[in-house]
Design an enzyme around this catalytic site. Structure first.
Site, mmCIF file in Angstrom:
data_model
loop_
_atom_site.group_PDB
_atom_site.id
_atom_site.type_symbol
_atom_site.label_atom_id
_atom_site.label_comp_id
_atom_site.label_asym_id
_atom_site.label_seq_id
_atom_site.Cartn_x
_atom_site.Cartn_y
_atom_site.Cartn_z
ATOM 1 N N GLN A 118 -1.858 2.477 9.862
ATOM 2 C CA GLN A 118 -0.574 2.586 9.159
ATOM 3 C C GLN A 118 0.429 3.381 10.008
ATOM 4 O O GLN A 118 1.634 3.179 9.900
ATOM 5 C CB GLN A 118 -0.755 3.291 7.804
ATOM 6 N N ASP B 241 -1.879 10.805 -2.040
ATOM 7 C CA ASP B 241 -2.297 9.775 -3.006
ATOM 8 C C ASP B 241 -2.624 10.381 -4.354
ATOM 9 O O ASP B 241 -2.537 9.711 -5.391
ATOM 10 C CB ASP B 241 -3.498 9.012 -2.461
ATOM 11 N N ASN C 129 -5.345 12.451 0.552
ATOM 12 C CA ASN C 129 -4.437 11.587 1.326
ATOM 13 C C ASN C 129 -5.252 10.832 2.364
ATOM 14 O O ASN C 129 -6.482 10.991 2.458
ATOM 15 C CB ASN C 129 -3.336 12.446 1.976
ATOM 16 N N LYS C 130 -4.585 10.015 3.124
ATOM 17 C CA LYS C 130 -5.227 9.129 4.104
ATOM 18 C C LYS C 130 -6.278 9.857 4.935
ATOM 19 O O LYS C 130 -6.077 11.001 5.355
ATOM 20 C CB LYS C 130 -4.134 8.550 5.017
ATOM 21 N N ALA D 286 0.897 5.174 -2.182
ATOM 22 C CA ALA D 286 0.742 5.502 -3.605
ATOM 23 C C ALA D 286 1.938 5.085 -4.483
ATOM 24 O O ALA D 286 1.755 4.354 -5.468
ATOM 25 C CB ALA D 286 0.430 6.995 -3.739
ATOM 26 N N ARG E 7 -7.635 -0.336 -6.638
ATOM 27 C CA ARG E 7 -7.803 0.800 -5.716
ATOM 28 C C ARG E 7 -7.957 2.071 -6.556
ATOM 29 O O ARG E 7 -7.134 2.331 -7.435
ATOM 30 C CB ARG E 7 -6.591 0.926 -4.768
ATOM 31 N N ARG F 184 0.862 -1.187 0.000
ATOM 32 C CA ARG F 184 0.000 0.000 0.000
ATOM 33 C C ARG F 184 0.895 1.233 0.000
ATOM 34 O O ARG F 184 2.119 1.124 0.144
ATOM 35 C CB ARG F 184 -1.039 -0.002 1.133
HETATM 36 O O1 MRU Z 1 -4.485 3.146 2.209
HETATM 37 P P1 MRU Z 1 -3.006 3.378 2.066
HETATM 38 O O2 MRU Z 1 -2.217 2.808 3.195
HETATM 39 O O3 MRU Z 1 -2.503 2.927 0.719
HETATM 40 O O4 MRU Z 1 -2.849 4.948 2.125
HETATM 41 C C1 MRU Z 1 -1.571 5.492 2.057
HETATM 42 C C2 MRU Z 1 -1.551 6.963 2.207
HETATM 43 O O5 MRU Z 1 -2.559 7.621 2.306
HETATM 44 C C3 MRU Z 1 -0.198 7.618 2.125
HETATM 45 O O6 MRU Z 1 -0.148 8.741 2.951
HETATM 46 C C4 MRU Z 1 0.039 8.059 0.671
HETATM 47 O O7 MRU Z 1 -0.125 6.974 -0.201
HETATM 48 C C5 MRU Z 1 1.374 8.640 0.477
HETATM 49 S S1 MRU Z 1 2.587 7.375 0.454
HETATM 50 C C6 MRU Z 1 4.103 7.951 0.049
#
Ligand code: MRU
Length: 353
Positions: free
Chosen positions: A203, A244, A254-255, A57, A98, A55
């Site tokens: 995470q 993302d 983002n998350k 991006a 995704r 997981r």
């Molecule tokens: O659901 P995830 O764990 O894939 O989400 C990840 C995030 O939101 C990260 O902050 C984002 O991908 C940046 S990673 C360099």
């Protein structure tokens, strides 16, 4: 903790190509075990992306490219057209895993383009595999450059808050937001980190706290609900997160929870930075058109195997949210730092590319 983890002095690559297979760290097992999974079928890579084995991006962008590299090896066809058609089918399956991180579409498109430029089945196979491997190597170089560009924004003795995991584990290695944190330390500055837990998938606690502690950072973990407390009590100097997808107006996806952190930072006058490579920018979509992935309710109704909510409860579980540009102090990329007004500064980054 698995023995091999404590023996690992620096992080192994999150995802890599080895002996015509894709090897990944199974992130669902962290922080308790370091388990590597090996795939020789693009459908397995698609499952791994869907179920968060991999997981983040940039990591899923490279995984998508490696998925297509497996697809060229799996195809038994002898004609160029049929190989492209097999690849197209694999691309669709990988793409649909995704919806929010644009790096996945970017990685898949890049491979499809190179595949179509090949003249023979053999040449296409070579081109696809070598390009996917190059993308993985470049990801690390880009993160290191981004890290240097961002490190000047942070001062000696800063305490930096981060949300989710935008680290080595979200990329091939080094990280985006955590790459800036790594580069800041490498520049000789003494820094402390506050990592949010990042419910529901955690995470922050499972990956960021683990990754930073493993690399010897002074890192403290807080529940997501303590962001306001920490900022109001002067515990945070700056914030940095990954992304993302960033659209041309500077709206950052983002998350889930990033928007709350950014709003709280604004309230307390704390600079809020985003670090992301140009492959995370979507210069075509409007913010309103970006799909926010909704994930299954069981991520919210339990922690691990333990049920923490009543049976049959309705759940709303968006995986991402949008932070508007007015809450963002700067967007750090491998081409430099974009500052408001973002429509202009982001355009300039791409012109310089
Ligand atoms: O659901 P995830 O764990 O894939 O989400 C990840 C995030 O939101 C990260 O902050 C984002 O991908 C940046 S990673 C360099």
């Amino acid at each position: 903790m698995d023995e091999r983890l404590s023996e690992t002095s620096s992080f192994p690559r999150t995802v890599e190509w080895k002996d015509n297979k894709v090897v990944m760290i199974d992130q669902t097992k962290l922080p308790n075990e370091l388990v590597f999974v090996k795939y020789d079928d693009f459908n397995q890579v698609a499952d791994a992306i869907r179920t968060l084995v991999v997981r983040g991006a940039p990591a899923i962008g490279v995984s998508g490219a490696f998925g297509l590299a497996l697809a060229v090896l799996q195809s038994k066809t002898t004609t160029k057209d049929e190989l492209i058609s097999d690849l197209e089918k694999a691309r669709k399956i990988l793409f649909e895993t995704r919806p929010t991180a644009v790096n996945l579409a970017w990685g898949l498109e890049k491979i499809m383009k190179i595949a179509k430029s090949g003249n023979s089945v053999e040449q296409i196979k070579d081109l696809v595999i070598s390009t996917a491997k190059k993308m993985a190597d470049e990801d690390i170089e880009i993160n290191k450059t981004m890290g240097k560009n961002g490190s000047v924004l942070f001062d000696d003795n800063d305490t930096i808050m981060t949300h989710c995991n935008a680290g080595a584990l979200a990329t091939v290695a080094y990280g985006t937001a955590l790459g800036v944190i790594r580069a800041t330390r490498e520049s000789g500055k003494n820094i402390k980190i506050i990592a949010t837990e990042t419910r529901p998938v955690q995470q922050g606690s499972r990956l960021t706290a683990f990754e930073l502690k493993h690399d010897g950072f002074d890192v403290s973990l807080i529940p997501d609900t303590a962001v306001g407390y920490s900022m109001a009590n002067g515990l945070v100097d700056k914030v940095i997160v990954g992304a993302d997808r960033i659209v041309k107006t500077g709206h950052v996806f983002n998350k889930i929870g990033t928007y709350q952190v950014a709003t709280m930072a604004k309230q307390h006058g704390i600079p809020f930075y985003v670090a992301a490579p140009l492959s995370t920018f979507d210069m075509k979509s409007d913010a309103k058109d970006v799909i926010i992935e909704m994930r299954k309710g069981s991520e919210v109704t339990g922690i691990g195997d333990k049920k923490t909510a009543p049976d049959g409860i309705k759940v709303i579980n968006p995986a991402f949210d949008m932070t508007p540009p007015e809450l963002i102090s700067g967007i750090i990329t491998e081409k430099g730092v974009a500052k408001p007004p973002y429509e202009e500064s982001i355009k300039k980054l791409f012109e310089a590319n």
